[in-house]
Design a protein around this motif. Structure first.
Motif, PDB file in Angstrom:
ATOM      1  N   ILE A   7       3.015  -0.615   3.861  1.00  0.00           N
ATOM      2  CA  ILE A   7       2.490   0.742   4.091  1.00  0.00           C
ATOM      3  C   ILE A   7       3.320   1.028   3.521  1.00  0.00           C
ATOM      4  O   ILE A   7       4.540   1.152   4.990  1.00  0.00           O
ATOM      5  CB  ILE A   7       1.838   0.136   4.752  1.00  0.00           C
ATOM      6  N   ILE A  13       0.895  -1.329  -0.146  1.00  0.00           N
ATOM      7  CA  ILE A  13      -0.120  -0.182  -0.045  1.00  0.00           C
ATOM      8  C   ILE A  13       0.890   1.035  -0.055  1.00  0.00           C
ATOM      9  O   ILE A  13       1.722   1.415   1.006  1.00  0.00           O
ATOM     10  CB  ILE A  13      -1.092  -0.558   1.215  1.00  0.00           C
ATOM     11  N   LEU A  31      -3.714   2.724   4.892  1.00  0.00           N
ATOM     12  CA  LEU A  31      -5.036   2.556   5.144  1.00  0.00           C
ATOM     13  C   LEU A  31      -6.082   3.468   6.238  1.00  0.00           C
ATOM     14  O   LEU A  31      -5.269   4.152   7.261  1.00  0.00           O
ATOM     15  CB  LEU A  31      -4.577   1.404   5.564  1.00  0.00           C
TER      16      LEU A  31
END
Length: 414
Positions: free
Chosen positions: A333, A302, A318
């Motif tokens: 992430i 992500i 997120l």
């Protein structure tokens, strides 16, 4: 041109566009079933209909019945100034249309697209109905499609998972009705495995060849207990975040080679074939999760979530809300940035959720407050609920306030 054409009749029409200045001419229709008889003499035509004197700029017409096939005709007018013939016209009577059943594609768990085509209107555009039923059922569902010419698609919904269906198509015009052959299709059973790859055809999502090309398209059909497999490709999030919500016992798993359909889902190694979900353009969060219960996000990157310096902002990588029992495993992430009058969770923001992170890396994410404001959790902001981190790395993250604002928890803020 003729109007009101039926199976054995049609209305032919004419108009005097100039009377020659000597009064209304006498008008005639000359017609034949064997072709144009020309302009030498009305006697060359097998059929002549006298229409009487006709004024200039006024339509006149007559109905021919019975006729069949193609009828050819001309108008002829005459008065003291002379005579004239119209250009030739023709019309063909209506006959029963022809229709082809093209099968169902794509077929999902509760929806399908039933395809068909009118290959011949029968010279009268038909009304069309699509009729479908379960193989073992006696109830037929009928969808009216209206007037159709050429190919068409009938989307149907409310189907049952893992059930075999059949359908045919009925087309009707003034000459009568035609029924297509019967096609069969089977809906996807539950639970199901779905496939997503940018180079898929998007026609079904049941293997890598027919894979959905975007994650939102796949999530629109995936339900509880399903598995979503992501190819080792880059999935660009252009203008709107990927939304995953209202599901339980569901898995999204990345890292697949996605090279063939021989043995699904095939080879998997997230290091060799990383599945990357990233912001592609504009200002947007990468992924929003809401109401996700006992589910897994596995081996996905992500990255690059970003928003302009505006009002309060949360979790540009997120944003997780109301999600008990969510596990995030083997994910990276990174490089997500949030900024505003208050900034929370550059990489991840968690509220009213129970989240487990295992074997994840949260790196190079930032939360930056603007206009004398504060920032919280450059990497992770746990606002409420609880979070368990197992064998994870949180590094190189920043929480920075401006002027009178504070930077709180560069890596993690709870």
């Amino acid at each position: 041109p003729a109007i009101n054409i039926g199976t054995n009749y049609g209305t032919i029409r004419g108009e005097v566009v100039h009377d020659g200045g000597t009064g209304n001419p006498e008008a005639y229709f000359c017609w034949s079933a064997s072709g144009d008889a020309g302009t030498a003499n009305t006697g060359d035509w097998p059929n002549v209909v006298t229409m009487g004197p006709q004024p200039q700029w006024q339509l006149f017409e007559t109905n021919l019945m019975p006729v069949s096939g193609t009828t050819y005709y001309r108008c002829f007018i005459t008065n003291a100034a002379g005579w004239d013939w119209s250009l030739p016209q023709s019309f063909t009577t209506a006959y029963i249309p022809s229709i082809t059943n093209l099968g169902a594609s794509p077929v999902f768990r509760r929806t399908a697209r039933l395809l068909g085509a009118i290959t011949d209107t029968g010279n009268d555009t038909p009304l069309v109905w699509v009729c479908y039923w379960t193989n073992s059922g006696s109830v037929t569902f009928t969808n009216a499609m209206g007037l159709r010419d050429g190919g068409f698609t009938n989307p149907v919904s409310g189907l049952l998972p893992g059930i075999s269906y059949q359908y045919h198509i009925v087309a009707s015009n003034s000459a009568g009705a035609a029924t297509s052959t019967v096609s069969s299709f089977a809906t996807i059973p539950a639970p199901a495995t779905w496939y997503t790859a940018p180079n898929g055809s998007g026609l079904g999502g049941t293997n890598w060849s027919t894979a959905f090309t975007t994650i939102p398209d796949c999530l629109s059909v995936a339900e509880n207990d399903d598995t979503v497999c992501l190819a080792g490709h880059v999935f660009n999030v252009l203008t709107n975040q990927v939304t995953w919500q209202g599901r339980s016992n569901m898995t999204i798993r990345g890292g697949y080679a996605a090279t063939n359909d021989a043995a699904l889902p095939g080879d998997r190694d997230a290091a060799l074939w990383p599945s990357i979900i990233q912001r592609g353009a504009g200002a947007t969060r990468v992924m929003y999760l809401n109401g996700i219960t006992n589910s897994l996000l596995d081996s996905v990157t992500i990255k690059d979530g970003w928003v302009s310096l505006v009002s309060i902002q949360y979790g540009m990588g997120l944003y997780i809300a109301n999600s008990p029992g969510l596990t995030i495993a083997g994910c990276l992430i990174s490089n997500n940035w949030t900024g505003g009058s208050l900034a929370y969770g550059g990489g991840m923001y968690v509220a009213a959720s129970s989240v487990t992170l295992t074997n994840c890396v949260v790196a190079k994410n930032s939360a930056v407050g603007t206009a004398n404001s504060s920032a919280y959790g450059g990497g992770i902001d746990l606002a409420s609920g609880n979070m368990t981190l197992i064998d994870c790395i949180v590094r190189d993250c920043l929480a920075a306030g401006t002027a009178n604002g504070d930077g709180n928890g560069g890596g993690i803020y709870m």
